[in-house]
Write an enzyme that holds these catalytic residues in place. Sequence first.
Site, PDB file in Angstrom:
ATOM      1  N   ARG A   1       0.837  -1.209   0.000  1.00  0.00           N
ATOM      2  CA  ARG A   1       0.000   0.000   0.000  1.00  0.00           C
ATOM      3  C   ARG A   1       0.864   1.248   0.000  1.00  0.00           C
ATOM      4  O   ARG A   1       0.548   2.237  -0.675  1.00  0.00           O
ATOM      5  CB  ARG A   1      -0.953  -0.012   1.199  1.00  0.00           C
ATOM      6  CG  ARG A   1      -1.963   1.129   1.150  1.00  0.00           C
ATOM      7  CD  ARG A   1      -3.061   0.984   2.175  1.00  0.00           C
ATOM      8  NE  ARG A   1      -2.547   1.064   3.536  1.00  0.00           N
ATOM      9  CZ  ARG A   1      -3.272   0.798   4.625  1.00  0.00           C
ATOM     10  NH1 ARG A   1      -4.530   0.424   4.508  1.00  0.00           N
ATOM     11  NH2 ARG A   1      -2.741   0.892   5.826  1.00  0.00           N
TER      12      ARG A   1
ATOM     13  N   LYS B   1      -2.715   6.532   1.212  1.00  0.00           N
ATOM     14  CA  LYS B   1      -2.622   6.950   2.624  1.00  0.00           C
ATOM     15  C   LYS B   1      -1.700   8.161   2.699  1.00  0.00           C
ATOM     16  O   LYS B   1      -0.524   8.050   3.065  1.00  0.00           O
ATOM     17  CB  LYS B   1      -2.125   5.781   3.477  1.00  0.00           C
ATOM     18  CG  LYS B   1      -2.511   5.906   4.939  1.00  0.00           C
ATOM     19  CD  LYS B   1      -2.427   4.578   5.638  1.00  0.00           C
ATOM     20  CE  LYS B   1      -2.486   4.705   7.141  1.00  0.00           C
ATOM     21  NZ  LYS B   1      -3.733   5.251   7.665  1.00  0.00           N
TER      22      LYS B   1
ATOM     23  N   GLU C   1     -16.406   5.949   4.607  1.00  0.00           N
ATOM     24  CA  GLU C   1     -15.448   5.595   5.667  1.00  0.00           C
ATOM     25  C   GLU C   1     -15.891   6.133   7.009  1.00  0.00           C
ATOM     26  O   GLU C   1     -16.643   7.107   7.095  1.00  0.00           O
ATOM     27  CB  GLU C   1     -14.060   6.160   5.343  1.00  0.00           C
ATOM     28  CG  GLU C   1     -13.495   5.528   4.121  1.00  0.00           C
ATOM     29  CD  GLU C   1     -11.986   5.635   4.030  1.00  0.00           C
ATOM     30  OE1 GLU C   1     -11.524   6.642   3.502  1.00  0.00           O
ATOM     31  OE2 GLU C   1     -11.303   4.714   4.473  1.00  0.00           O
TER      32      GLU C   1
HETATM   33  C1  LIG Z   1      -8.999   6.616   6.183  1.00  0.00           C
HETATM   34  C2  LIG Z   1      -8.730   5.236   6.649  1.00  0.00           C
HETATM   35  N1  LIG Z   1      -9.557   4.247   6.268  1.00  0.00           N
HETATM   36  C3  LIG Z   1      -9.349   2.976   6.664  1.00  0.00           C
HETATM   37  C4  LIG Z   1      -8.278   2.628   7.468  1.00  0.00           C
HETATM   38  C5  LIG Z   1      -8.066   1.198   7.865  1.00  0.00           C
HETATM   39  O1  LIG Z   1      -6.937   0.667   7.236  1.00  0.00           O
HETATM   40  P1  LIG Z   1      -6.085  -0.483   7.918  1.00  0.00           P
HETATM   41  O2  LIG Z   1      -7.031  -1.592   8.224  1.00  0.00           O
HETATM   42  O3  LIG Z   1      -5.080  -0.877   6.890  1.00  0.00           O
HETATM   43  O4  LIG Z   1      -5.483   0.069   9.134  1.00  0.00           O
HETATM   44  C6  LIG Z   1      -7.416   3.636   7.909  1.00  0.00           C
HETATM   45  C7  LIG Z   1      -6.300   3.311   8.817  1.00  0.00           C
HETATM   46  O5  LIG Z   1      -5.220   3.105   8.404  1.00  0.00           O
HETATM   47  C8  LIG Z   1      -7.634   4.954   7.479  1.00  0.00           C
HETATM   48  O6  LIG Z   1      -6.806   5.939   7.867  1.00  0.00           O
END
Ligand SMILES: Cc1ncc(COP(=O)(O)O)c(C=O)c1O
Length: 339
Positions: A82, A183, A219
């Site tokens: 990612r 991210k 989200e």
């Molecule tokens: C905006 C957002 N959505 C979803 C997630 C969940 O992602 P992950 O399960 O990889 O932590 C995160 C956290 O990292 C996030 O910042």
Amino acid sequence: MSNESINWDKLGFDYIKTDKRYLSYFRNGEWDKGTLTEDNQLHISEGSTALHYGQQCFEGMKAYRCKDGSINLFRPDQNALRMQRSCDRLLMPQVPTEQFIDACKQVVKANERFIPPYGKGALYLRPFVIGVGDNIGVRTAPEFIFSIFAIPVGSYFKGGMTPHKFLISDYDRAAPQGTGAAKVGGNYAASLQPGYKAKQAGFADCIYLDPLTHTKIEEVGSANFFGITANNEFITPKSASVLPGITRLSLMELAQSRLGLKVIEGDVLINNLDRFVEAGACGTAAVITPIGGIQYGDKLHVFYSESEVGPVTQKLYNELTGIQSGDIEGPAGWVVKVA
Ligand SMILES: Cc1ncc(COP(=O)(O)O)c(C=O)c1O
């Protein structure tokens, strides 16, 4: 800070300066092999693109102490991939998967005394890449830094695995063809004000609708949404502006293979929440946080219960956290041992 002063039973999600962090520089077309340093300050050019144009990305992942004392990383290859996609999106050089995982292991080992005891939380790793070096125009940076630091953490949302209420936001965190799936800091800068307003109003965080039509859930703050229907379906939003969470990806696999649920990536219409008997937020920091209610305008939609955790959410939580802490055998390759 000495780890003797940490109350492992009261860990929240707060910065603590731990012993060592990893630091690698990208210069002349390649990453150096990196070093561990005690210094938690970065000395960078005032012209760094990370400071002006948001040329930076980050990751969030955890190391867990197992019952037998060993240490698990959970799917670090997925975080490496990612971060590579985030780097591509912002025109930054990718960190190779091998270097990424090796750096994670180094940081965990160097900060081993900060890993919470079995069952009390985890060591949160924060890898990031930033554009640095003298520059002023809107262009990619001449140099980059890849770093990882670590902090012991407990619950992200106060109270942890109990139902929380969320507020539907009028704001967007990302644009339809923007950077929502990466991210990158800009998405989080855009989320600060809506998140603050939701918390001021007494909610755990806000929920974002799709930026194009504002009719579908995308989200839950910095976590992904899932809902469970009475027909044993696990439904999670499909959208190019949602961050593809690794917890979400893992739950999709576990819901199907271990709980026998039908997994659907699709639209979660805000006007059709009655179809869900349970709902939750999932992410590395949030783990699984049951959604007790969603406030949309003047209406509070309550899911399973405002105070109790639904049975499917509980099973998903047990399965996920059992695998992460080594109590339950996970699918091949999910758990990577440190040391
Ligand atoms: C905006 C957002 N959505 C979803 C997630 C969940 O992602 P992950 O399960 O990889 O932590 C995160 C956290 O990292 C996030 O910042």
